[in-house]
Design a protein around this motif. Structure first.
Motif, PDB file in Angstrom:
ATOM      1  N   ARG A 239      13.514 -22.008 -49.835  1.00 15.22           N
ATOM      2  CA  ARG A 239      14.682 -21.862 -50.718  1.00 15.22           C
ATOM      3  C   ARG A 239      15.954 -22.451 -50.116  1.00 15.22           C
ATOM      4  N   SER A 240      15.836 -23.580 -49.436  1.00 14.16           N
ATOM      5  CA  SER A 240      17.008 -24.238 -48.859  1.00 14.16           C
ATOM      6  C   SER A 240      16.763 -25.743 -48.835  1.00 14.16           C
ATOM      7  N   GLY A 241      17.745 -26.480 -48.338  1.00 14.69           N
ATOM      8  CA  GLY A 241      17.570 -27.926 -48.275  1.00 14.69           C
ATOM      9  C   GLY A 241      18.878 -28.666 -48.158  1.00 14.69           C
ATOM     10  N   PHE A 242      18.813 -29.968 -48.352  1.00 17.41           N
ATOM     11  CA  PHE A 242      19.957 -30.857 -48.211  1.00 17.41           C
ATOM     12  C   PHE A 242      20.641 -31.000 -49.561  1.00 17.41           C
ATOM     13  N   GLY A 243      21.902 -30.578 -49.646  1.00 19.49           N
ATOM     14  CA  GLY A 243      22.655 -30.727 -50.888  1.00 19.49           C
ATOM     15  C   GLY A 243      22.948 -32.187 -51.187  1.00 19.49           C
ATOM     16  N   THR A 244      23.536 -32.443 -52.316  1.00 21.45           N
ATOM     17  CA  THR A 244      23.829 -33.813 -52.739  1.00 21.45           C
ATOM     18  C   THR A 244      24.759 -34.509 -51.739  1.00 21.45           C
ATOM     19  N   HIS A 245      24.332 -35.688 -51.293  1.00 15.55           N
ATOM     20  CA  HIS A 245      25.099 -36.458 -50.314  1.00 15.55           C
ATOM     21  C   HIS A 245      24.825 -37.945 -50.508  1.00 15.55           C
ATOM     22  N   PRO A 246      25.704 -38.819 -50.002  1.00 20.90           N
ATOM     23  CA  PRO A 246      25.560 -40.257 -50.256  1.00 20.90           C
ATOM     24  C   PRO A 246      24.830 -41.008 -49.147  1.00 20.90           C
ATOM     25  N   HIS A 247      24.240 -42.138 -49.526  1.00 18.04           N
ATOM     26  CA  HIS A 247      23.690 -43.123 -48.582  1.00 18.04           C
ATOM     27  C   HIS A 247      23.953 -44.506 -49.151  1.00 18.04           C
ATOM     28  N   ARG A 248      23.961 -45.503 -48.263  1.00 18.88           N
ATOM     29  CA  ARG A 248      24.046 -46.887 -48.716  1.00 18.88           C
ATOM     30  C   ARG A 248      23.413 -47.793 -47.664  1.00 18.88           C
ATOM     31  N   ASP A 249      22.934 -48.953 -48.113  1.00 23.02           N
ATOM     32  CA  ASP A 249      22.377 -49.997 -47.247  1.00 23.02           C
ATOM     33  C   ASP A 249      21.377 -49.460 -46.232  1.00 23.02           C
ATOM     34  N   MET A 250      20.402 -48.705 -46.725  1.00 26.69           N
ATOM     35  CA  MET A 250      19.321 -48.191 -45.879  1.00 26.69           C
ATOM     36  C   MET A 250      18.073 -47.999 -46.733  1.00 26.69           C
ATOM     37  N   GLU A 251      16.909 -48.284 -46.123  1.00 28.47           N
ATOM     38  CA  GLU A 251      15.618 -47.977 -46.745  1.00 28.47           C
ATOM     39  C   GLU A 251      15.169 -46.636 -46.174  1.00 28.47           C
ATOM     40  N   ILE A 252      15.020 -45.625 -47.018  1.00 31.35           N
ATOM     41  CA  ILE A 252      14.729 -44.266 -46.562  1.00 31.35           C
ATOM     42  C   ILE A 252      13.327 -43.863 -47.023  1.00 31.35           C
ATOM     43  N   ILE A 253      12.485 -43.540 -46.052  1.00 32.99           N
ATOM     44  CA  ILE A 253      11.102 -43.140 -46.318  1.00 32.99           C
ATOM     45  C   ILE A 253      10.956 -41.653 -45.997  1.00 32.99           C
ATOM     46  N   THR A 254      10.355 -40.913 -46.902  1.00 35.81           N
ATOM     47  CA  THR A 254      10.061 -39.498 -46.670  1.00 35.81           C
ATOM     48  C   THR A 254       8.547 -39.319 -46.655  1.00 35.81           C
ATOM     49  N   TYR A 255       8.045 -38.679 -45.590  1.00 36.95           N
ATOM     50  CA  TYR A 255       6.602 -38.489 -45.382  1.00 36.95           C
ATOM     51  C   TYR A 255       6.359 -36.990 -45.207  1.00 36.95           C
ATOM     52  N   VAL A 256       5.735 -36.368 -46.185  1.00 35.83           N
ATOM     53  CA  VAL A 256       5.543 -34.916 -46.177  1.00 35.83           C
ATOM     54  C   VAL A 256       4.271 -34.546 -45.415  1.00 35.83           C
ATOM     55  N   LEU A 257       4.424 -33.619 -44.452  1.00 34.70           N
ATOM     56  CA  LEU A 257       3.289 -33.128 -43.674  1.00 34.70           C
ATOM     57  C   LEU A 257       2.737 -31.822 -44.247  1.00 34.70           C
ATOM     58  N   SER A 258       3.619 -30.935 -44.667  1.00 33.74           N
ATOM     59  CA  SER A 258       3.184 -29.690 -45.316  1.00 33.74           C
ATOM     60  C   SER A 258       4.332 -29.149 -46.163  1.00 33.74           C
ATOM     61  N   GLY A 259       3.974 -28.364 -47.174  1.00 33.76           N
ATOM     62  CA  GLY A 259       4.970 -27.859 -48.101  1.00 33.76           C
ATOM     63  C   GLY A 259       5.269 -28.892 -49.163  1.00 33.76           C
ATOM     64  N   GLN A 260       6.392 -28.733 -49.844  1.00 30.37           N
ATOM     65  CA  GLN A 260       6.787 -29.710 -50.844  1.00 30.37           C
ATOM     66  C   GLN A 260       8.300 -29.816 -50.924  1.00 30.37           C
ATOM     67  N   ILE A 261       8.769 -30.961 -51.380  1.00 27.98           N
ATOM     68  CA  ILE A 261      10.190 -31.258 -51.417  1.00 27.98           C
ATOM     69  C   ILE A 261      10.557 -31.781 -52.804  1.00 27.98           C
ATOM     70  N   GLU A 262      11.650 -31.288 -53.314  1.00 31.14           N
ATOM     71  CA  GLU A 262      12.138 -31.758 -54.614  1.00 31.14           C
ATOM     72  C   GLU A 262      13.275 -32.743 -54.403  1.00 31.14           C
ATOM     73  N   HIS A 263      13.123 -33.929 -54.958  1.00 33.25           N
ATOM     74  CA  HIS A 263      14.115 -34.998 -54.825  1.00 33.25           C
ATOM     75  C   HIS A 263      14.860 -35.187 -56.139  1.00 33.25           C
ATOM     76  N   ARG A 264      16.187 -35.289 -56.071  1.00 37.64           N
ATOM     77  CA  ARG A 264      17.022 -35.642 -57.217  1.00 37.64           C
ATOM     78  C   ARG A 264      18.050 -36.668 -56.763  1.00 37.64           C
ATOM     79  N   ASP A 265      18.320 -37.654 -57.605  1.00 39.89           N
ATOM     80  CA  ASP A 265      19.302 -38.657 -57.217  1.00 39.89           C
ATOM     81  C   ASP A 265      20.128 -39.114 -58.405  1.00 39.89           C
ATOM     82  N   SER A 266      21.161 -39.912 -58.089  1.00 39.60           N
ATOM     83  CA  SER A 266      22.098 -40.381 -59.104  1.00 39.60           C
ATOM     84  C   SER A 266      21.515 -41.467 -59.994  1.00 39.60           C
ATOM     85  N   LEU A 267      20.292 -41.906 -59.701  1.00 36.93           N
ATOM     86  CA  LEU A 267      19.588 -42.833 -60.580  1.00 36.93           C
ATOM     87  C   LEU A 267      18.930 -42.103 -61.748  1.00 36.93           C
ATOM     88  N   GLY A 268      18.958 -40.757 -61.667  1.00 41.04           N
ATOM     89  CA  GLY A 268      18.300 -39.952 -62.685  1.00 41.04           C
ATOM     90  C   GLY A 268      16.890 -39.548 -62.303  1.00 41.04           C
TER      91      GLY A 268
END
Length: 231
Positions: free
Chosen positions: A51-80
């Motif tokens: 029940r926690s995580g990273f709140g909305t924050h900005p990034h630019r000019d980076m390729e970001i890869i997320t690799y899940v080992l266990s559990g699950q993560i919900e992603h939301r972005d400004s692209l919709g």
């Protein structure tokens, strides 16, 4: 030539809701001798409380890869984009000209994942998002391509001359990889223990590789690892 980055040498922060180990300099952890390797800029091993995580924050000019080992993560972005990643799934987010996003663990179980940043081949890319699962059977006993510049073999597409492979090895199992002349590699052990070309490794260890034509990864116990093939 192989240079081991031991798990215990990584930067470490614990904010209660987030327990994070940094292979390379990140945030308040600054180490001028470990600012990345080739185009690989960040490998963070993150454990996020329920029940926690990273709140909305900005990034630019980076390729970001997320690799899940266990559990699950919900992603939301400004692209919709709204997506849920589970173990064995990866996402690639091109931050490009700028994107806002959040990553949350909305379950009652701990989330364990690797956050990877790769420098793009150019700035000002159009932001985009991609997500895909790679079943265990496709990764068992072999290096399975999961990220590449051209999306080969159904991999996620990244804007850089980098190929990322995932592997799962059972105890006593091994797999090999041929590194082309002039190429470099980084191996990150996500779980378990084993050896690379006879060098003993454990979970959290990373290895910078250059001038090695053949890589042999063996498992002392069930092992999960990522291999980056880099220019």
């Amino acid at each position: 030539m192989m240079n081991v980055r031991p798990s215990e040498a990584r930067g470490h922060v614990n904010h209660g809701w987030l327990d994070s180990h940094h292979t390379f300099a990140f945030g308040d952890y600054y180490d001028p001798s470990h600012m990345g390797f080739r185009a690989l800029r960040v490998i963070n091993e993150d454990r996020v409380a329920p029940r926690s995580g990273f709140g909305t924050h900005p990034h630019r000019d980076m390729e970001i890869i997320t690799y899940v080992l266990s559990g699950q993560i919900e992603h939301r972005d400004s692209l919709g984009t709204v997506g849920v990643l589970r173990a064995g799934e990866l996402q690639r987010m091109t931050a490009g000209t700028g994107v806002l996003h959040s990553e949350k663990n909305n379950t009652g179980q701990e989330l364990h994942f690797l956050q990877i940043w790769i420098l793009p081949d150019r700035k000002g890319l159009t932001p985009s998002y991609e997500q895909k699962g790679f079943p265990e059977k496709e990764r068992q006993g072999r290096f399975r391509l999961v990220v590449s510049p051209d999306g080969q073999e159904g991999s996620l597409k990244v804007h850089q001359d980098v190929r990322l492979y995932s592997t799962l090895l059972g105890k006593g199992e091994q797999t090999e990889y041929a590194l082309a002349p002039g190429r470099n590699a980084w191996l990150q052990v996500a779980r378990g223990s084993g050896s690379l070309n006879g060098v003993e490794l454990k979970a959290g260890d990373g290895v910078a590789v250059s001038e090695e034509a053949r890589l042999v990864l063996s498992a002392n116990e069930p092992l999960e690892a990522l291999l980056f093939d880099l220019a």
